[in-house]
Write an enzyme that holds these catalytic residues in place. Sequence first.
Site, PDB file in Angstrom:
ATOM      1  CG  HIS A 263      -2.175   0.924   1.191  1.00  0.00           C
ATOM      2  ND1 HIS A 263      -2.283   1.745   0.195  1.00  0.00           N
ATOM      3  CD2 HIS A 263      -2.667   1.408   2.242  1.00  0.00           C
ATOM      4  CE1 HIS A 263      -3.354   2.476   0.578  1.00  0.00           C
ATOM      5  NE2 HIS A 263      -3.604   2.470   1.784  1.00  0.00           N
ATOM      6  CG  HIS A 302      -4.633   1.401  -9.114  1.00  0.00           C
ATOM      7  ND1 HIS A 302      -5.652   1.155  -8.838  1.00  0.00           N
ATOM      8  CD2 HIS A 302      -3.606   2.127  -8.110  1.00  0.00           C
ATOM      9  CE1 HIS A 302      -5.920   1.965  -7.604  1.00  0.00           C
ATOM     10  NE2 HIS A 302      -4.819   2.470  -7.327  1.00  0.00           N
ATOM     11  CG  ASP A 358       2.960   4.644  -5.097  1.00  0.00           C
ATOM     12  OD1 ASP A 358       2.891   5.817  -4.644  1.00  0.00           O
ATOM     13  OD2 ASP A 358       2.507   3.779  -4.561  1.00  0.00           O
TER      14      ASP A 358
HETATM   15  N1  ACO Z   1       4.631  -5.853 -13.487  1.00  0.00           N
HETATM   16  C1  ACO Z   1       4.144  -6.908 -14.316  1.00  0.00           C
HETATM   17  N2  ACO Z   1       3.024  -7.576 -14.597  1.00  0.00           N
HETATM   18  C2  ACO Z   1       2.070  -7.203 -13.624  1.00  0.00           C
HETATM   19  C3  ACO Z   1       2.185  -5.705 -12.864  1.00  0.00           C
HETATM   20  C4  ACO Z   1       3.341  -5.338 -12.902  1.00  0.00           C
HETATM   21  N3  ACO Z   1       3.533  -4.265 -12.097  1.00  0.00           N
HETATM   22  N4  ACO Z   1       1.026  -5.794 -12.460  1.00  0.00           N
HETATM   23  C5  ACO Z   1      -0.021  -6.749 -12.996  1.00  0.00           C
HETATM   24  N5  ACO Z   1       0.671  -7.371 -13.613  1.00  0.00           N
HETATM   25  C6  ACO Z   1       0.132  -8.478 -14.438  1.00  0.00           C
HETATM   26  C7  ACO Z   1       0.150  -9.842 -13.657  1.00  0.00           C
HETATM   27  O1  ACO Z   1       1.072 -10.734 -13.752  1.00  0.00           O
HETATM   28  C8  ACO Z   1      -1.326 -10.391 -14.285  1.00  0.00           C
HETATM   29  O2  ACO Z   1      -0.721 -11.082 -15.427  1.00  0.00           O
HETATM   30  P1  ACO Z   1      -1.586 -12.571 -15.829  1.00  0.00           P
HETATM   31  O3  ACO Z   1      -2.884 -12.151 -16.108  1.00  0.00           O
HETATM   32  O4  ACO Z   1      -0.704 -12.807 -16.946  1.00  0.00           O
HETATM   33  O5  ACO Z   1      -1.308 -13.217 -14.631  1.00  0.00           O
HETATM   34  C9  ACO Z   1      -2.094  -9.322 -14.559  1.00  0.00           C
HETATM   35  O6  ACO Z   1      -1.270  -8.410 -14.985  1.00  0.00           O
HETATM   36  C10 ACO Z   1      -3.168  -8.812 -13.687  1.00  0.00           C
HETATM   37  O7  ACO Z   1      -2.610  -8.651 -12.301  1.00  0.00           O
HETATM   38  P2  ACO Z   1      -3.083  -8.777 -10.817  1.00  0.00           P
HETATM   39  O8  ACO Z   1      -2.066  -8.984  -9.858  1.00  0.00           O
HETATM   40  O9  ACO Z   1      -4.065  -9.953 -11.008  1.00  0.00           O
HETATM   41  O10 ACO Z   1      -3.730  -7.291 -10.463  1.00  0.00           O
HETATM   42  P3  ACO Z   1      -4.347  -6.689  -9.076  1.00  0.00           P
HETATM   43  O11 ACO Z   1      -5.257  -6.035  -9.432  1.00  0.00           O
HETATM   44  O12 ACO Z   1      -4.373  -8.037  -8.178  1.00  0.00           O
HETATM   45  O13 ACO Z   1      -2.900  -6.048  -8.599  1.00  0.00           O
HETATM   46  C11 ACO Z   1      -1.269  -4.097  -8.139  1.00  0.00           C
HETATM   47  C12 ACO Z   1      -2.579  -4.548  -8.535  1.00  0.00           C
HETATM   48  C13 ACO Z   1      -1.219  -5.113  -6.883  1.00  0.00           C
HETATM   49  C14 ACO Z   1      -1.238  -2.767  -8.110  1.00  0.00           C
HETATM   50  C15 ACO Z   1      -0.339  -4.975  -9.341  1.00  0.00           C
HETATM   51  O14 ACO Z   1      -0.465  -4.050 -10.356  1.00  0.00           O
HETATM   52  C16 ACO Z   1       0.908  -4.454  -8.736  1.00  0.00           C
HETATM   53  O15 ACO Z   1       1.737  -5.234  -8.012  1.00  0.00           O
HETATM   54  N6  ACO Z   1       1.958  -3.475  -9.056  1.00  0.00           N
HETATM   55  C17 ACO Z   1       3.164  -3.266  -8.475  1.00  0.00           C
HETATM   56  C18 ACO Z   1       3.206  -2.517  -7.327  1.00  0.00           C
HETATM   57  C19 ACO Z   1       2.598  -1.024  -7.332  1.00  0.00           C
HETATM   58  O16 ACO Z   1       2.782  -0.260  -8.243  1.00  0.00           O
HETATM   59  N7  ACO Z   1       1.608  -0.772  -6.354  1.00  0.00           N
HETATM   60  C20 ACO Z   1       1.126   0.538  -6.175  1.00  0.00           C
HETATM   61  C21 ACO Z   1      -0.340   0.600  -6.327  1.00  0.00           C
HETATM   62  S1  ACO Z   1      -0.966   2.223  -6.119  1.00  0.00           S
HETATM   63  C22 ACO Z   1      -1.147   2.241  -4.504  1.00  0.00           C
HETATM   64  O17 ACO Z   1      -1.280   1.610  -3.889  1.00  0.00           O
HETATM   65  C23 ACO Z   1      -1.078   3.798  -4.042  1.00  0.00           C
END
Ligand code: ACO
Length: 422
Positions: A263, A302, A358
């Site tokens: 988060h 996101h 971020d």
């Molecule tokens: N890099 C590479 N691949 C990604 C990323 C990423 N940053 N984010 C999602 N994916 C891919 C996943 O591997 C998945 O692929 P698949 O369908 O082939 O398995 C698909 O995209 C969907 O991803 P999920 O993890 O199911 O998406 P979710 O909505 O659960 O996650 C999250 C959202 C946690 C923000 C994720 O995108 C992530 O980990 N991002 C990086 C961390 C980040 O920047 N967090 C800040 C969020 S903003 C905040 O909190 C203020």
Amino acid sequence: MAESITITDNRTGQCLEIPIENGGVSAVAWQKLLPGIWFYDPGFVSTAAAESAITYLDGEAGILRYRGYPIEQLAEQSSYLEVAYLLLHGELPTKDQFEMWRQEITYHTFIHENVRKRFLEGFHYDAHPMGMLVSAVAALSTFYLDAKDIFDLEARNKQIIRLIAKMPTLAAATHRFSVGMPFVYPDNSLDFTSNFLSMMWKVAEPHFQADPFLSRALDILFILHADHEQNCSTTAMRVVGSSHADPYSACAAACAALYGPRHGGANEAVIRMLTSIGSMDEVDAFIAAVKAGETRLQGFGHRVYKTYDPRAKIIKRTADAVFEVTGKNPLLDIALKLEEVALSDDYFVSRHLYPNVDFYSGLIYQAMGFPLTMFPVLFAIARTSGWLAHWVELLDQDMKIARPRQLFIGSQERPYVPISER
Ligand code: ACO
């Protein structure tokens, strides 16, 4: 076409029509047909836990509005203190209302000497500032006994003002302690954000005046982080608030939720990622590793936004203004190249992965001189107004105590076996 759904219990053939209202259907209505059958929704991915009038977010279209006002207009024309008022009161303040609000916040910035001397200074020398903040916010409840009077509107407003006003003071105090510098008292001649910068950076000068461009840039970042509807920390605030705990205890729970790397820690992860990539030449190899599932591109993707996070666009512009003053963060070129490569790559495009808030905020904080450990603390200062707006809303709505159900998957009844027979 009727805006409703019909559910059928195939065991009995009974049907129930439930209207779709404000984009949702009532689980209470569902319960009438299916008592004891629970929605299974870990992470509340498809559950609306509240009706809220504070923040509107459309993740498909990249829209974010506080009380109806587009985030872009607020970031450009408003100030964090005005936005805090807007979130809490629902309307922009008149000149007189704002002046009174500004005065009240300004004159509540001091913290009790015991909070600093006895409490904060009791931490181990290398304590994480966010860990200190979580505890210090909780400790405040013991200093203000009227904090428990949450249905006395005067007492409630007092705590709101105290929390918004004291958060920067506590935040700066945690930093000063962690670097072994003496505590700096608030300077009531300064605006909210410049006062925070003074408490952070003042050394021996009689009056610290922050660079106005940096102060404005940080104020914009505070505006962008002030609220984001039912995120993890706001949910923590609402859950604890629903038990009618005092606002300091609820806010400490929200801070604790923000402490987690999923988060409030994502911008720190971005800086670590950019540092480990090290040079523009390594970007392609890093992207290949992301696509192979070996790592994630931090600051991308996101849960709600499936397009460019509107806050990320504003932050990118703000970064340019900051780097004019501080000099360019050497990691910026790597970040720009990463964004360019990712946005033209089918892996990211097909998954709707765009920069989130971020991706660039950490670069700005780092260029301004904030250590990585302060990143979540900065987030907490800004989000306090949003947390409190949600707390007030749930009290005014007389919300039930948060108490979800579970699907039990453990053992059935079995007899106790004495330890001598095990
Ligand atoms: N890099 C590479 N691949 C990604 C990323 C990423 N940053 N984010 C999602 N994916 C891919 C996943 O591997 C998945 O692929 P698949 O369908 O082939 O398995 C698909 O995209 C969907 O991803 P999920 O993890 O199911 O998406 P979710 O909505 O659960 O996650 C999250 C959202 C946690 C923000 C994720 O995108 C992530 O980990 N991002 C990086 C961390 C980040 O920047 N967090 C800040 C969020 S903003 C905040 O909190 C203020």
